[in-house]
Write a protein that holds these residues in place. Structure first.
Motif, PDB file in Angstrom:
ATOM      1  N   MET A 169       0.845  -1.170   0.000  1.00  0.00           N
ATOM      2  CA  MET A 169       0.000   0.000   0.000  1.00  0.00           C
ATOM      3  C   MET A 169       0.891   1.233   0.000  1.00  0.00           C
ATOM      4  N   ALA A 170       0.479   2.220  -0.766  1.00  0.00           N
ATOM      5  CA  ALA A 170       1.218   3.481  -0.828  1.00  0.00           C
ATOM      6  C   ALA A 170       0.253   4.620  -0.488  1.00  0.00           C
ATOM      7  N   LYS A 171       0.776   5.646   0.180  1.00  0.00           N
ATOM      8  CA  LYS A 171      -0.076   6.753   0.620  1.00  0.00           C
ATOM      9  C   LYS A 171       0.642   8.081   0.428  1.00  0.00           C
ATOM     10  N   TYR A 172      -0.161   9.095   0.078  1.00  0.00           N
ATOM     11  CA  TYR A 172       0.344  10.463  -0.061  1.00  0.00           C
ATOM     12  C   TYR A 172      -0.703  11.403   0.518  1.00  0.00           C
ATOM     13  N   GLU A 173      -0.283  12.349   1.349  1.00  0.00           N
ATOM     14  CA  GLU A 173      -1.177  13.367   1.885  1.00  0.00           C
ATOM     15  C   GLU A 173      -0.550  14.736   1.692  1.00  0.00           C
ATOM     16  N   TYR A 174      -1.414  15.724   1.434  1.00  0.00           N
ATOM     17  CA  TYR A 174      -0.914  17.050   1.075  1.00  0.00           C
ATOM     18  C   TYR A 174      -1.913  18.109   1.523  1.00  0.00           C
TER      19      TYR A 174
ATOM     20  N   LEU B 242       2.540 -12.277   2.112  1.00  0.00           N
ATOM     21  CA  LEU B 242       3.432 -11.127   2.206  1.00  0.00           C
ATOM     22  C   LEU B 242       3.277 -10.283   0.953  1.00  0.00           C
ATOM     23  N   LYS B 243       3.527  -8.996   1.092  1.00  0.00           N
ATOM     24  CA  LYS B 243       3.422  -8.091  -0.057  1.00  0.00           C
ATOM     25  C   LYS B 243       4.751  -8.062  -0.808  1.00  0.00           C
ATOM     26  N   PHE B 244       4.682  -8.382  -2.075  1.00  0.00           N
ATOM     27  CA  PHE B 244       5.838  -8.305  -2.956  1.00  0.00           C
ATOM     28  C   PHE B 244       5.484  -7.376  -4.102  1.00  0.00           C
ATOM     29  N   ASN B 245       6.463  -6.676  -4.622  1.00  0.00           N
ATOM     30  CA  ASN B 245       6.289  -5.863  -5.818  1.00  0.00           C
ATOM     31  C   ASN B 245       5.169  -4.839  -5.659  1.00  0.00           C
ATOM     32  N   THR B 246       5.428  -3.805  -4.892  1.00  0.00           N
ATOM     33  CA  THR B 246       4.444  -2.733  -4.696  1.00  0.00           C
ATOM     34  C   THR B 246       4.728  -1.539  -5.610  1.00  0.00           C
ATOM     35  N   PHE B 247       5.511  -1.767  -6.656  1.00  0.00           N
ATOM     36  CA  PHE B 247       5.873  -0.666  -7.568  1.00  0.00           C
ATOM     37  C   PHE B 247       4.650  -0.019  -8.206  1.00  0.00           C
ATOM     38  N   GLY B 248       3.648  -0.809  -8.571  1.00  0.00           N
ATOM     39  CA  GLY B 248       2.445  -0.266  -9.204  1.00  0.00           C
ATOM     40  C   GLY B 248       1.699   0.682  -8.297  1.00  0.00           C
ATOM     41  N   GLU B 249       1.567   0.301  -7.030  1.00  0.00           N
ATOM     42  CA  GLU B 249       0.889   1.165  -6.063  1.00  0.00           C
ATOM     43  C   GLU B 249       1.642   2.482  -5.906  1.00  0.00           C
ATOM     44  N   GLU B 250       2.945   2.389  -5.762  1.00  0.00           N
ATOM     45  CA  GLU B 250       3.760   3.586  -5.589  1.00  0.00           C
ATOM     46  C   GLU B 250       3.688   4.492  -6.815  1.00  0.00           C
ATOM     47  N   ALA B 251       3.673   3.909  -7.997  1.00  0.00           N
ATOM     48  CA  ALA B 251       3.593   4.705  -9.229  1.00  0.00           C
ATOM     49  C   ALA B 251       2.252   5.419  -9.333  1.00  0.00           C
ATOM     50  N   PHE B 252       1.172   4.755  -8.916  1.00  0.00           N
ATOM     51  CA  PHE B 252      -0.159   5.367  -8.962  1.00  0.00           C
ATOM     52  C   PHE B 252      -0.203   6.582  -8.035  1.00  0.00           C
ATOM     53  N   VAL B 253       0.320   6.439  -6.837  1.00  0.00           N
ATOM     54  CA  VAL B 253       0.349   7.541  -5.871  1.00  0.00           C
ATOM     55  C   VAL B 253       1.318   8.634  -6.328  1.00  0.00           C
ATOM     56  N   ASP B 254       2.435   8.245  -6.929  1.00  0.00           N
ATOM     57  CA  ASP B 254       3.393   9.235  -7.437  1.00  0.00           C
ATOM     58  C   ASP B 254       2.751  10.130  -8.480  1.00  0.00           C
ATOM     59  N   LYS B 255       1.845   9.591  -9.285  1.00  0.00           N
ATOM     60  CA  LYS B 255       1.141  10.399 -10.293  1.00  0.00           C
ATOM     61  C   LYS B 255       0.324  11.487  -9.602  1.00  0.00           C
ATOM     62  N   VAL B 256      -0.371  11.138  -8.530  1.00  0.00           N
ATOM     63  CA  VAL B 256      -1.158  12.127  -7.783  1.00  0.00           C
ATOM     64  C   VAL B 256      -0.233  13.162  -7.157  1.00  0.00           C
ATOM     65  N   ARG B 257       0.897  12.722  -6.618  1.00  0.00           N
ATOM     66  CA  ARG B 257       1.875  13.642  -6.024  1.00  0.00           C
ATOM     67  C   ARG B 257       2.337  14.666  -7.061  1.00  0.00           C
ATOM     68  N   GLU B 258       2.678  14.204  -8.244  1.00  0.00           N
ATOM     69  CA  GLU B 258       3.113  15.107  -9.322  1.00  0.00           C
ATOM     70  C   GLU B 258       2.024  16.118  -9.669  1.00  0.00           C
ATOM     71  N   LEU B 259       0.803  15.637  -9.809  1.00  0.00           N
ATOM     72  CA  LEU B 259      -0.328  16.518 -10.161  1.00  0.00           C
ATOM     73  C   LEU B 259      -0.571  17.553  -9.079  1.00  0.00           C
ATOM     74  N   ALA B 260      -0.556  17.134  -7.822  1.00  0.00           N
ATOM     75  CA  ALA B 260      -0.823  18.058  -6.710  1.00  0.00           C
ATOM     76  C   ALA B 260       0.246  19.131  -6.603  1.00  0.00           C
ATOM     77  N   GLN B 261       1.486  18.754  -6.822  1.00  0.00           N
ATOM     78  CA  GLN B 261       2.572  19.728  -6.675  1.00  0.00           C
ATOM     79  C   GLN B 261       2.638  20.689  -7.851  1.00  0.00           C
ATOM     80  N   GLU B 262       1.956  20.376  -8.945  1.00  0.00           N
ATOM     81  CA  GLU B 262       1.862  21.318 -10.070  1.00  0.00           C
ATOM     82  C   GLU B 262       0.832  22.409  -9.816  1.00  0.00           C
ATOM     83  N   LEU B 263      -0.064  22.191  -8.857  1.00  0.00           N
ATOM     84  CA  LEU B 263      -1.166  23.145  -8.632  1.00  0.00           C
ATOM     85  C   LEU B 263      -0.700  24.373  -7.879  1.00  0.00           C
TER      86      LEU B 263
END
Length: 110
Positions: A1-6, A89-110
């Motif tokens: 699981m990946a999380k971003y708050e802003y 066990l959780k393996f390979n969470t790259f997809g989750e992190e990439a999905f959240v990273d997209k939101v991080r990029e969008l939010a920081q552009e605002l």
């Protein structure tokens, strides 16, 4: 699981539209699944759920986006889940992190 708050300032409708469009435009497989909205006492809250296919995980994963606003004071939370492999066990969470990273990029552009 990946999380971003802003926490930031902006126009609620503009932020919601830009992030929504950015998520859907960020992946050919991204889809908007469902939403819920609530407003009371000058506070607005929108919860949206998105899905997309993760090539690295060979599965679909979800992103829950919550935007809360009172005037121009905004709080954004993005939590991705379901993109890992493994039964116990959780393996390979790259997809989750990439999905959240997209939101991080969008939010920081605002």
């Amino acid at each position: 699981m990946a999380k971003y708050e802003y926490r930031f300032h902006g126009d609620f409708n503009t932020v919601l539209r830009r992030i929504h469009d950015g998520i859907l435009g960020g992946s050919v497989t991204a889809s908007f699944e469902e939403s819920s909205e609530y407003a009371a006492g000058g506070v607005r809250c929108v919860v949206r759920v998105y899905e997309r296919y993760s090539v690295t995980g060979s599965n679909r994963l979800s992103l829950t986006l919550t935007l809360i606003g009172q005037g121009e004071e905004l709080f954004l939370s993005a939590i991705a889940a379901g993109g890992s492999q493994g039964m116990f066990l959780k393996f390979n969470t790259f997809g989750e992190e990439a999905f959240v990273d997209k939101v991080r990029e969008l939010a920081q552009e605002l």
